[in-house]
Design a protein around this motif. Sequence first.
Motif, mmCIF file in Angstrom:
data_model
loop_
_atom_site.group_PDB
_atom_site.id
_atom_site.type_symbol
_atom_site.label_atom_id
_atom_site.label_comp_id
_atom_site.label_asym_id
_atom_site.label_seq_id
_atom_site.Cartn_x
_atom_site.Cartn_y
_atom_site.Cartn_z
ATOM 1 N N CYS A 102 0.862 -1.178 0.000
ATOM 2 C CA CYS A 102 0.000 0.000 0.000
ATOM 3 C C CYS A 102 0.895 1.222 0.000
ATOM 4 O O CYS A 102 0.768 2.093 -0.851
ATOM 5 C CB CYS A 102 -0.891 -0.018 1.239
ATOM 6 S SG CYS A 102 -1.973 1.400 1.296
ATOM 7 N N ARG A 126 3.553 -1.642 -7.582
ATOM 8 C CA ARG A 126 2.883 -0.485 -7.000
ATOM 9 C C ARG A 126 3.526 -0.117 -5.666
ATOM 10 O O ARG A 126 4.269 -0.916 -5.081
ATOM 11 C CB ARG A 126 1.398 -0.736 -6.790
ATOM 12 C CG ARG A 126 1.048 -1.841 -5.798
ATOM 13 C CD ARG A 126 -0.329 -1.632 -5.154
ATOM 14 N NE ARG A 126 -0.283 -0.558 -4.183
ATOM 15 C CZ ARG A 126 -1.311 0.228 -3.878
ATOM 16 N NH1 ARG A 126 -2.478 0.040 -4.437
ATOM 17 N NH2 ARG A 126 -1.174 1.195 -2.983
ATOM 18 N N LYS A 131 -0.104 9.320 0.406
ATOM 19 C CA LYS A 131 -1.250 8.503 0.808
ATOM 20 C C LYS A 131 -2.461 9.340 1.206
ATOM 21 O O LYS A 131 -2.356 10.216 2.070
ATOM 22 C CB LYS A 131 -0.861 7.617 2.008
ATOM 23 C CG LYS A 131 0.223 6.585 1.732
ATOM 24 C CD LYS A 131 -0.112 5.642 0.591
ATOM 25 C CE LYS A 131 -1.396 4.877 0.767
ATOM 26 N NZ LYS A 131 -1.724 4.063 -0.449
ATOM 27 N N HIS A 273 -8.524 -3.334 -1.965
ATOM 28 C CA HIS A 273 -9.336 -2.281 -1.346
ATOM 29 C C HIS A 273 -10.824 -2.619 -1.390
ATOM 30 O O HIS A 273 -11.609 -2.014 -0.669
ATOM 31 C CB HIS A 273 -9.052 -0.923 -2.000
ATOM 32 C CG HIS A 273 -7.672 -0.422 -1.694
ATOM 33 N ND1 HIS A 273 -6.593 -0.774 -2.456
ATOM 34 C CD2 HIS A 273 -7.198 0.336 -0.675
ATOM 35 C CE1 HIS A 273 -5.509 -0.228 -1.922
ATOM 36 N NE2 HIS A 273 -5.850 0.454 -0.849
ATOM 37 N N GLU A 299 -2.354 -5.577 -3.308
ATOM 38 C CA GLU A 299 -1.409 -5.150 -2.273
ATOM 39 C C GLU A 299 -0.649 -6.352 -1.723
ATOM 40 O O GLU A 299 -1.240 -7.355 -1.298
ATOM 41 C CB GLU A 299 -2.132 -4.366 -1.177
ATOM 42 C CG GLU A 299 -2.517 -2.986 -1.711
ATOM 43 C CD GLU A 299 -3.023 -1.984 -0.692
ATOM 44 O OE1 GLU A 299 -3.111 -0.800 -1.058
ATOM 45 O OE2 GLU A 299 -3.329 -2.370 0.441
ATOM 46 N N ASP A 310 -2.971 -0.266 5.600
ATOM 47 C CA ASP A 310 -3.732 -1.380 5.021
ATOM 48 C C ASP A 310 -3.116 -2.761 5.295
ATOM 49 O O ASP A 310 -3.077 -3.639 4.420
ATOM 50 C CB ASP A 310 -3.907 -1.182 3.498
ATOM 51 C CG ASP A 310 -4.921 -0.090 3.174
ATOM 52 O OD1 ASP A 310 -5.636 0.359 4.101
ATOM 53 O OD2 ASP A 310 -5.009 0.312 2.004
ATOM 54 N N GLN A 313 -5.083 -6.219 4.623
ATOM 55 C CA GLN A 313 -5.464 -6.680 3.282
ATOM 56 C C GLN A 313 -4.274 -7.089 2.412
ATOM 57 O O GLN A 313 -4.457 -7.533 1.278
ATOM 58 C CB GLN A 313 -6.306 -5.614 2.570
ATOM 59 C CG GLN A 313 -5.554 -4.339 2.213
ATOM 60 C CD GLN A 313 -6.481 -3.196 1.838
ATOM 61 O OE1 GLN A 313 -7.590 -3.074 2.322
ATOM 62 N NE2 GLN A 313 -6.035 -2.344 0.925
HETATM 63 MN MN MN Z 1 -3.994 0.683 0.292
#
Ligand code: MN
Length: 338
Positions: A102, A126, A131, A273, A299, A310, A313
């Motif tokens: 993230c 990524r 953020k 997400h 992620e 995050d 996740q």
């Molecule tokens: Mn994220």
Amino acid sequence: MIIVMQPGAGEAEIQAVEAKILAHGLSVHVSRGTERTLIGAVGDERVLDPEMFDPMPGVEKSMHIVKQYKIVAREWHRENTVIDVAGVPIGGPTVQVIGGPCSVETPAQMSAAAVGVKTAGARLMRGGAFKPRTSPYAFQGKGVEGLELLRSAADTQGLPIVTELMDARMLETFLKYDVDAIQIGTRNMQNFDLLKEVGRVNKPVILKRGMSATINEWLMAAEYIAIGGNHDIIFCERGIRTFETAYRNVLDVTAVPVLKRETHLPVIVDPSHAGGKAWMVPALSCAAVAAGADGLLVEVHPNPCDAWCDADQALTPSEFAVLIGQLRAVARAIGRDL
Ligand code: MN
Ligand code: PEP
């Protein structure tokens, strides 16, 4: 556009509507029925809006008959558009996977993430340097230093980079670090000035769906980018808000085939997400590929428990590698590869 007059609308009211249409450079076609008159505005009706006619005396309602988006519409461009993100084609027969944390945290975290992403078989990386956090007290990202860490970690593995732009004033810096695809996040999908700015550059844009945006609003947001000359736009479904509270967002899988029909541009899915839990990511990813997504944005963190953002996740690199194996089978089942 068609303007429907009220029954009993007078000649002067009809003429006023005609005059307004003509004043905008379109021509008029009037159809007088037994009960009411319909006035057609013939020409590029995108310059007109129902708001212009609905308040006029004698008007019952008015409506567009063509879609308001054009450059992004499949109607005007039948073939799928394949976007080249630093040598990785998105929108072709191969489903592309983008993986990474993230947020960019440390050099060690980024180099482990880059190795994990590459080893698992993903083609792009990524990592958020800027953020968009709900709380101003939460970690806001490492900023320019984060771009640098992402760029250098990804370069060691030969992975193009994807990262979110929140502020147009950072666009030059993004170009300086040669960000390969600029992500516009869900919270900025209708930040029209930001969309216009990325519309002027020659870099692919990943346009995430606003968490409460309709398909039409999302397509119109893409049209804002396209109208500036940048047609390299990739849509990213990332889950929408509904009444459900058992998971972070609802992955709108339906959006994938609907968008593929409406636009020639690629459509990818962010399962992370959407569900908000790592254990949901495999099921949502398989659903997305089966539905026709051109790619996934997932992620991945070398140590999810310690992620600064995050954490719940993120997949571990080994979970990510297993997932890519499963997705390959799904992709093959529908005649694609991955
Ligand atoms: Mn994220
Ligand atoms: C992200 O990709 O880290 C992110 C913030 O996504 P979204 O804009 O979809 O919330």
